[in-house]
Design a protein around this motif. Structure first.
Motif, PDB file in Angstrom:
ATOM      1  N   HIS A 113       0.821  -1.214   0.000  1.00  0.00           N
ATOM      2  CA  HIS A 113       0.000   0.000   0.000  1.00  0.00           C
ATOM      3  C   HIS A 113       0.861   1.273   0.000  1.00  0.00           C
ATOM      4  O   HIS A 113       0.528   2.266  -0.660  1.00  0.00           O
ATOM      5  CB  HIS A 113      -0.906  -0.036   1.239  1.00  0.00           C
ATOM      6  N   SER A 137       0.386   9.908   5.847  1.00  0.00           N
ATOM      7  CA  SER A 137      -0.933   9.283   5.834  1.00  0.00           C
ATOM      8  C   SER A 137      -1.396   9.021   7.256  1.00  0.00           C
ATOM      9  O   SER A 137      -0.802   9.502   8.214  1.00  0.00           O
ATOM     10  CB  SER A 137      -0.867   7.975   5.029  1.00  0.00           C
ATOM     11  N   GLY A 139      -1.253   6.308   8.979  1.00  0.00           N
ATOM     12  CA  GLY A 139      -0.349   5.469   9.765  1.00  0.00           C
ATOM     13  C   GLY A 139       1.117   5.790   9.559  1.00  0.00           C
ATOM     14  O   GLY A 139       1.976   5.179  10.188  1.00  0.00           O
ATOM     15  N   GLY A 164      -1.221  11.788  10.220  1.00  0.00           N
ATOM     16  CA  GLY A 164      -2.686  11.693  10.106  1.00  0.00           C
ATOM     17  C   GLY A 164      -3.325  11.427  11.457  1.00  0.00           C
ATOM     18  O   GLY A 164      -4.399  11.952  11.785  1.00  0.00           O
ATOM     19  N   GLY A 276      -0.038  10.218   0.101  1.00  0.00           N
ATOM     20  CA  GLY A 276      -0.781   9.820   1.295  1.00  0.00           C
ATOM     21  C   GLY A 276      -1.931  10.785   1.566  1.00  0.00           C
ATOM     22  O   GLY A 276      -1.953  11.905   1.043  1.00  0.00           O
ATOM     23  N   ALA A 280      -3.555  15.669   0.906  1.00  0.00           N
ATOM     24  CA  ALA A 280      -4.724  16.356   0.347  1.00  0.00           C
ATOM     25  C   ALA A 280      -4.875  17.751   0.975  1.00  0.00           C
ATOM     26  O   ALA A 280      -5.617  18.591   0.462  1.00  0.00           O
ATOM     27  CB  ALA A 280      -5.993  15.531   0.601  1.00  0.00           C
ATOM     28  N   CYS A 307      -4.571  11.094  -3.653  1.00  0.00           N
ATOM     29  CA  CYS A 307      -3.728  11.094  -2.452  1.00  0.00           C
ATOM     30  C   CYS A 307      -4.350  10.209  -1.386  1.00  0.00           C
ATOM     31  O   CYS A 307      -3.669   9.433  -0.722  1.00  0.00           O
ATOM     32  CB  CYS A 307      -3.582  12.511  -1.878  1.00  0.00           C
ATOM     33  N   THR A 308      -5.673  10.342  -1.189  1.00  0.00           N
ATOM     34  CA  THR A 308      -6.341   9.473  -0.221  1.00  0.00           C
ATOM     35  C   THR A 308      -6.471   8.084  -0.850  1.00  0.00           C
ATOM     36  O   THR A 308      -6.226   7.900  -2.043  1.00  0.00           O
ATOM     37  CB  THR A 308      -7.726  10.037   0.159  1.00  0.00           C
ATOM     38  N   ASP A 309      -6.846   7.099  -0.019  1.00  0.00           N
ATOM     39  CA  ASP A 309      -6.830   5.718  -0.507  1.00  0.00           C
ATOM     40  C   ASP A 309      -7.742   5.521  -1.717  1.00  0.00           C
ATOM     41  O   ASP A 309      -8.879   5.978  -1.741  1.00  0.00           O
ATOM     42  CB  ASP A 309      -7.224   4.765   0.628  1.00  0.00           C
TER      43      ASP A 309
HETATM   44  O1  KG4 Z   1      -3.611   7.559   2.974  1.00  0.00           O
HETATM   45  P1  KG4 Z   1      -4.898   7.558   3.740  1.00  0.00           P
HETATM   46  O2  KG4 Z   1      -6.178   7.776   2.962  1.00  0.00           O
HETATM   47  O3  KG4 Z   1      -5.051   6.221   4.542  1.00  0.00           O
HETATM   48  C1  KG4 Z   1      -3.951   5.594   5.106  1.00  0.00           C
HETATM   49  O4  KG4 Z   1      -3.317   4.780   4.385  1.00  0.00           O
HETATM   50  O5  KG4 Z   1      -3.645   5.953   6.280  1.00  0.00           O
HETATM   51  O6  KG4 Z   1      -4.754   8.652   4.889  1.00  0.00           O
HETATM   52  C2  KG4 Z   1      -5.778   8.861   5.833  1.00  0.00           C
HETATM   53  C3  KG4 Z   1      -5.365  10.008   6.731  1.00  0.00           C
HETATM   54  C4  KG4 Z   1      -6.317  10.257   7.876  1.00  0.00           C
HETATM   55  O7  KG4 Z   1      -5.577  10.414   9.078  1.00  0.00           O
HETATM   56  C5  KG4 Z   1      -7.025  11.551   7.477  1.00  0.00           C
HETATM   57  O8  KG4 Z   1      -7.471  12.302   8.589  1.00  0.00           O
HETATM   58  C6  KG4 Z   1      -5.930  12.251   6.703  1.00  0.00           C
HETATM   59  O9  KG4 Z   1      -5.310  11.221   5.956  1.00  0.00           O
HETATM   60  N1  KG4 Z   1      -6.438  13.290   5.811  1.00  0.00           N
HETATM   61  C7  KG4 Z   1      -6.132  14.597   5.931  1.00  0.00           C
HETATM   62  C8  KG4 Z   1      -6.870  15.277   4.939  1.00  0.00           C
HETATM   63  N2  KG4 Z   1      -7.580  14.353   4.226  1.00  0.00           N
HETATM   64  C9  KG4 Z   1      -7.295  13.132   4.770  1.00  0.00           C
HETATM   65  N3  KG4 Z   1      -5.318  15.244   6.812  1.00  0.00           N
HETATM   66  C10 KG4 Z   1      -5.232  16.572   6.691  1.00  0.00           C
HETATM   67  N4  KG4 Z   1      -5.919  17.304   5.778  1.00  0.00           N
HETATM   68  C11 KG4 Z   1      -6.744  16.699   4.885  1.00  0.00           C
HETATM   69  N5  KG4 Z   1      -7.418  17.415   3.988  1.00  0.00           N
END
Ligand code: KG4
Ligand code: ZN
Length: 347
Positions: A113, A137, A139, A164, A276, A280, A307-309
């Motif tokens: 991932h 991200s 984690g 995150g 990650g 975003a 960027c998000t999953d």
């Molecule tokens: O990469 P991801 O979608 O999942 C993992 O693999 O962890 O990242 C999720 C993380 C979460 O902690 C979420 O709160 C954070 O990314 N996140 C953000 C934003 N969008 C998602 N953190 C700050 N600003 C954002 N706009």
């Protein structure tokens, strides 16, 4: 003939499937968020996530195929996130991918991932190896040099919380809701980042490591010092202050990492890639662009939806592995933990 791969992502709370072609076009990209299933619990519940993946994955794959207009038999491979992640969900994705690969006699690729996040900038912007990667991200919080498929050099990582996690915990503390990152970003738009003086952990120190727990504690203390429950304006000011502190720290760490990159790869035009879910965040993107420009580097951040999953990044990582001849067999075992350092390099 172009190469096309189905990607499957089920490692957290998104059930996703996508078809991507090796000419870098995304033919379909379907993401089903389980946010509403988890919101009442204020966080992702692994058991609920696994059941939801099981319930929805088949129809999400069918939709991805349908929207791409490509039949299963016309694919060149099936890629699924093989870890790291919540193991129940990873098992659902890997088993489904293996079954499709076996039934249609197609190669199966177990994608890491983190590598999928890391390689996304090559799908969106055709970035050449080597490049500097800031992986931020839920984690993870790492700075590394990506030298090739499966080849990375770690420059720095977090000594405590992932970034995150820091956003999510801060949001919870301020009563801003779930998921925390977007909630903090939205609240911060109406806030004054200068009202509270918050620390910048490790800023100015040598190296590329991160630390966020002191910042999180400082936000909690500032909220307690108010002497009453934070008002909407207090929460907005604290969110803005927290976000500004994180942006400052990230920029400082990236400045060091860019210098380290140029020392190790003299003559290579430096590129800083952000990847990650946290990438975003608009305030962080702006700070990263500024530090890159100041250091003579270019900055690449995939669009927030990549960027998000998502599964497009998994399909793309599958293509990169397939092109490098790095396949997996059907006895691959899903991995809850799978650090990039343990990844196999492609030939
Ligand atoms: O990469 P991801 O979608 O999942 C993992 O693999 O962890 O990242 C999720 C993380 C979460 O902690 C979420 O709160 C954070 O990314 N996140 C953000 C934003 N969008 C998602 N953190 C700050 N600003 C954002 N706009
Ligand atoms: Zn992720």
């Amino acid at each position: 003939m172009s190469m096309r791969v189905l990607g499957i992502e089920t490692s957290c709370d998104e059930t996703a499937a996508a078809i991507v072609s090796d000419d870098r076009s995304i033919l379909s990209n379907v993401v089903l968020s389980q946010l509403d299933d988890h919101r009442p619990f204020g966080g992702v519940v692994p058991e609920i996530a696994a059941r939801a993946h099981l319930e929805h994955l088949d129809s999400i794959i069918a939709r991805a195929l349908d929207e791409s207009g490509i039949a299963l038999d016309a694919l060149d491979g099936i890629a699924a996130t093989g870890g790291p992640g919540l193991i129940g969900g990873v098992i659902v994705g890997v088993m489904t991918a293996k079954a499709i690969a076996a039934a249609h006699d197609l190669p199966f690729i177990a994608v890491n991932h983190l590598e999928a996040h890391a390689l996304t900038a090559r799908l969106t912007d055709d970035v050449a190896f080597p490049y500097l990667l800031l992986l931020i991200s839920g984690g993870h919080c790492q700075l590394l040099i990506v030298e090739g498929v499966g080849r990375h050099t770690l420059l720095g990582t977090t000594m405590d919380d992932a970034i995150g996690e820091a956003f999510d915990k801060t949001a919870k503390l301020l009563g801003l809701g779930f998921p925390g990152g977007p909630a903090v970003e939205t609240a911060a738009r109406d806030g004054n980042p200068a009202r509270f003086r918050l620390p910048r952990p490790l800023k100015g120190r040598t190296g590329c490591d991160f630390s966020f727990s002191g910042l999180k504690t400082a936000v909690r203390q500032a909220a307690i010092d108010l002497g009453h429950d934070p008002t909407t304006q207090d929460a907005a000011d604290l969110a803005a202050g927290f976000q500004a502190a994180v942006a400052d720290v990230i920029a400082d760490r990236c400045r060091h990492a860019l210098a380290e990159f140029s020392a190790r790869h003299p003559g290579v035009p430096p590129v800083l890639v952000a990847a990650g879910g946290v990438a975003a965040n608009q305030t962080l993107r702006t700070a990263l662009t500024a530090v890159s420009t100041a250091q003579g580097a270019s900055m690449v951040a995939p669009p927030p939806a990549l960027c998000t999953d998502n599964a497009a990044m998994v399909a793309w990582a599958g293509i990169e592995r397939l092109r490098a001849g790095s396949l997996d067999t059907l006895d691959f075992r899903p991995r809850p933990r799978w650090p990039l350092a343990e990844l196999r390099a492609a030939e």
